[in-house]
Design a protein around this motif. Structure first.
Motif, short mmCIF file in Angstrom:
data_model
loop_
_atom_site.label_atom_id
_atom_site.label_comp_id
_atom_site.label_asym_id
_atom_site.label_seq_id
_atom_site.Cartn_x
_atom_site.Cartn_y
_atom_site.Cartn_z
N SER A 180 -2.76 9.09 5.29
CA SER A 180 -3.58 8.13 4.79
C SER A 180 -3.18 6.66 4.95
O SER A 180 -4.00 5.99 5.40
CB SER A 180 -3.79 8.40 3.28
OG SER A 180 -4.27 9.85 3.13
N ALA A 181 -1.98 6.45 4.86
CA ALA A 181 -1.54 4.83 4.92
C ALA A 181 -1.58 4.60 6.22
O ALA A 181 -2.11 3.37 6.61
CB ALA A 181 -0.38 4.75 4.32
N THR A 234 -3.36 4.64 -1.57
CA THR A 234 -4.51 5.36 -0.84
C THR A 234 -4.21 6.92 -0.64
O THR A 234 -2.98 7.38 -0.05
CB THR A 234 -4.52 4.64 0.44
OG1 THR A 234 -5.66 5.05 1.35
CG2 THR A 234 -3.29 4.76 1.31
N LYS A 272 -3.58 1.28 8.13
CA LYS A 272 -2.91 0.18 8.75
C LYS A 272 -3.45 0.32 10.31
O LYS A 272 -3.48 -0.76 10.91
CB LYS A 272 -1.10 0.57 9.00
CG LYS A 272 -0.53 -0.60 9.44
CD LYS A 272 1.08 -0.38 9.02
CE LYS A 272 1.93 -1.56 9.68
NZ LYS A 272 1.59 -2.94 9.28
N LEU A 283 3.22 -1.00 4.10
CA LEU A 283 3.20 0.38 3.90
C LEU A 283 4.37 0.84 3.02
O LEU A 283 5.53 0.34 3.02
CB LEU A 283 3.22 1.45 4.97
CG LEU A 283 2.10 1.23 5.80
CD1 LEU A 283 2.20 2.20 6.98
CD2 LEU A 283 0.80 1.35 5.09
N CYS A 307 4.00 7.03 -6.42
CA CYS A 307 3.03 5.82 -6.21
C CYS A 307 2.36 5.44 -7.29
O CYS A 307 2.23 4.32 -7.68
CB CYS A 307 2.11 6.21 -5.18
SG CYS A 307 2.75 6.60 -3.52
N LEU A 354 0.91 -1.21 -0.14
CA LEU A 354 0.00 0.00 0.05
C LEU A 354 0.88 1.24 -0.12
O LEU A 354 1.80 1.30 0.72
CB LEU A 354 -0.93 0.14 1.25
CG LEU A 354 -1.65 1.20 1.40
CD1 LEU A 354 -2.78 1.12 0.35
CD2 LEU A 354 -2.39 1.14 2.72
N CYS A 355 0.65 2.10 -1.03
CA CYS A 355 1.50 3.28 -0.98
C CYS A 355 0.80 4.52 -0.94
O CYS A 355 -0.41 4.87 -1.02
CB CYS A 355 1.99 3.47 -2.49
SG CYS A 355 3.14 4.81 -2.87
N SER A 356 1.24 5.62 -0.21
CA SER A 356 1.32 6.98 -0.04
C SER A 356 2.36 7.69 0.13
O SER A 356 3.43 7.25 0.02
CB SER A 356 0.17 6.94 1.31
OG SER A 356 -0.45 8.49 1.32
N GLU A 366 6.24 4.35 1.27
CA GLU A 366 5.98 5.79 1.45
C GLU A 366 7.07 6.59 0.31
O GLU A 366 8.18 6.14 0.23
CB GLU A 366 6.39 6.40 2.79
CG GLU A 366 5.22 6.25 3.90
CD GLU A 366 5.39 6.84 5.02
OE1 GLU A 366 4.46 7.10 5.79
OE2 GLU A 366 6.66 7.11 5.27
#
Length: 277
Positions: free
Chosen positions: A157-158, A193, A162, A171, A180, A149-151, A173
């Motif tokens: 947001s991330a 996200t 989590k 995660l 992203c 999951l990227c932010s 970043e």
């Protein structure tokens, strides 16, 4: 002898004039009078929100809001100096006085409000995810467990995902949303996200047509505010400008212009000073 005295006096007057001009240039002058520069922080890499185009122009909802506010403060568009405000740098830019205010998809949170003041909110967004159009493995927020999951660095947001929804999410970043997006397109990450308004802006770009889709998850309420330095009287002035923008229809026009192509449903303009939790 008299001629010499006059010359010295004239020289002294000239020096005082130059010194005063130099001081005016250093501090930016009166921030609420036309013709004086005003520096505004925005995002440079968020289509539909704040984007610096290859030809050096600036587009997006935040740009339109900031331009309207600046006009109400007495500044023409040519008076505006746009400065990139990455998520991790926003509080620092305000505290150092590098910008007069920031309109950069800046969600109002209690932690941020300890460091800066917020005018608004001027938009209510919701946290969502952007995934590849052919990915059917993420149908609900909990499916983000064990997914990459990227932010962006500095975004909440991330961490929200989590902490509250998918504790096993991995995660990633990056420095900006565009990075992203590249990772998502290349299958290095599984989902991006952030706020649905930002994601809709990316999904609406012609080069990405058909490649991505929104998850449709309303995982949080994100109240976008305009950040100003703590204690600044600009907060009240900006709130007055935002109220006028809603009243005269300019707010609705900006929403339609920037989010219409992605069929983004923004809902009505939030009430100034009311934070939706």
């Amino acid at each position: 002898m008299k001629l010499q005295k006059v010359t010295v006096a004239a020289a002294a007057a000239l020096m005082l004039s130059l010194t005063a001009a130099g001081c005016s240039s250093d501090d930016g002058g009166d921030k609420s009078s036309g013709g004086k520069k005003i520096t505004i922080g925005i995002k440079f890499d968020q289509p539909g929100i704040g984007l610096k185009t290859p030809d050096g122009k600036y587009t997006g909802f935040d740009v339109d809001v900031a331009t309207y506010v600046a006009k109400q403060l007495g500044h023409d568009p040519d008076d505006i100096v746009w400065k990139e405000a990455k998520s991790a740098d926003r509080e620092t830019l305000l505290q150092r006085g590098d910008v007069d205010f920031i309109a950069a998809s800046y969600s109002i949170t209690p932690k941020r409000a300890e460091k800066v003041d917020f005018a608004g909110p001027y938009l209510l967004a919701h946290q969502d995810v952007l995934i590849r159009a052919d990915d059917d493995s993420i149908k609900k927020p909990e499916d983000l467990n064990n997914k990459k999951l990227c932010s962006v660095t500095g975004s909440t947001s991330a961490q929200n995902v989590k902490t509250r929804i998918a504790p096993k999410a991995q995660l990633q970043e990056y420095g900006g949303y565009s990075e992203c997006l590249t990772g998502l397109e290349n299958k290095v990450i599984d989902a991006l996200t952030t706020d649905n308004s930002i994601l809709a802006g990316y999904a609406a770009q012609p080069e990405f047509k058909g490649k991505f889709k929104l998850g449709g998850f309303k995982m949080s309420n994100e109240n976008y505010g305009i950040g100003v330095k703590k204690g600044s009287d600009l907060k009240a002035q900006i709130n007055t400008a935002l109220e006028k923008m809603v009243k005269d229809g300019s707010w609705d026009a900006a929403v339609k212009k920037n989010f219409g192509p992605a069929n983004f449903q923004s809902g009505p303009a939030p009430k100034i000073g009311v934070i939706v939790s």
